[in-house]
Design an enzyme around this catalytic site. Structure first.
Site, PDB file in Angstrom:
ATOM      1  CE  LYS A 190      39.647  49.534  33.872  1.00  0.00           C
ATOM      2  NZ  LYS A 190      39.261  48.245  34.600  1.00  0.00           N
ATOM      3  CG  LEU A 235      41.863  48.767  29.372  1.00  0.00           C
ATOM      4  CD1 LEU A 235      43.255  48.802  30.420  1.00  0.00           C
ATOM      5  CD2 LEU A 235      42.424  47.759  28.218  1.00  0.00           C
ATOM      6  CG  ASP A 236      36.119  45.013  28.207  1.00  0.00           C
ATOM      7  OD1 ASP A 236      35.875  46.171  27.597  1.00  0.00           O
ATOM      8  OD2 ASP A 236      36.583  43.878  27.852  1.00  0.00           O
ATOM      9  CB  VAL A 237      34.210  46.531  34.479  1.00  0.00           C
ATOM     10  CG1 VAL A 237      33.820  45.020  34.027  1.00  0.00           C
ATOM     11  CG2 VAL A 237      34.314  46.765  35.931  1.00  0.00           C
ATOM     12  CB  THR A 256      40.750  44.723  30.988  1.00  0.00           C
ATOM     13  OG1 THR A 256      39.722  43.786  30.161  1.00  0.00           O
ATOM     14  CG2 THR A 256      41.997  44.701  30.134  1.00  0.00           C
TER      15      THR A 256
END
Length: 233
Positions: free
Chosen positions: A66, A104-106, A108
């Site tokens: 990601k 996952l956070d934006v 991360t």
């Protein structure tokens, strides 16, 4: 299974589009042209469209690296978001069936697992399974070596009644660590370091269970899991 349903399950075509395709005589079953959408086929039938074989889409198990500024959502086109979904990075059919096993956070980066196998996903995300996740963490301030013992005992997060489960902290440098946790509370890694008066400046997930992020994958790239990786969950 009806032939038109088989075509829909094997492609992005709708039922009406599959019927129109059949009328053109482009579809053969076991060597014979078939135009009837109601034709029954078996799992052993060979279905060709213009000479190219079709096959049902089975369960898929995907590893994605990601990139930052992407979001872990499957709600494509239904939310006014500033960022694209990680699902949009995949070149696969039937992407609407896919689910993200561990978000996952934006901001991360790193390992995201994506599948349409609900039971497999549950074994990763269910709190009772205690599936481990390892992160590489960069910090705003130097971290004292004593923090390793605090993480091993559990951290008291703001707004939580209980300590986190024991976590393993390894020092790379004073401001870079590897952290392995066995649960997945909201923004947990960032909140754990905030509880110690520090701030996470970069967060990258390297491993889920026994599955390690493939170092050959650049940010935004993906591949299917190997059988060994899939069975490790």
């Amino acid at each position: 299974m009806r032939l038109d349903k088989f075509i829909c399950e094997s492609t992005e075509l709708t039922r009406s589009e599959a019927k129109r395709l059949l009328k053109t005589g482009s579809v053969s079953v076991d060597g014979s042209i078939v135009k009837s959408p109601a034709q029954k086929i078996s799992v052993d039938s060979e279905v060709l469209v213009d000479g190219e074989p079709l096959s049902l889409v089975g369960f898929r198990y995907i590893m994605l690296n990601k990139p930052a500024d992407t979001i872990c959502t499957t709600l494509l086109g239904t939310r006014a978001e500033m960022y694209p979904s990680v699902i949009e990075l995949l070149d696969v059919i039937k992407s609407d069936r896919l689910r993200i096993a561990g978000r996952l956070d934006v901001d991360t980066t790193g390992l995201v697992l994506i599948t349409d196998d609900g039971q497999w996903s549950h074994r990763i995300t269910s709190p009772g399974k205690e599936c481990s996740k390892r992160y590489r963490v960069e910090l705003a301030s130097p971290l004292d070596q004593s923090a390793a013992e605090q993480f091993a005992q559990g951290i008291q997060l703001q707004g939580e009644k209980k300590l986190t489960r024991p976590a393993q902290l390894e020092f790379v440098s004073e401001q870079e660590v590897l952290l392995t946790i066995h649960e997945g509370k909201y923004h947990q890694v960032k909140r754990m370091f905030a509880a110690l008066g520090n701030h996470v400046t970069a967060l990258h997930r390297e491993q889920i269970g026994d599955i390690k992020l493939d170092p050959e994958l650049e940010a935004g790239e993906w591949r299917y899991l190997t059988d060994e990786e899939m069975k490790s969950v």
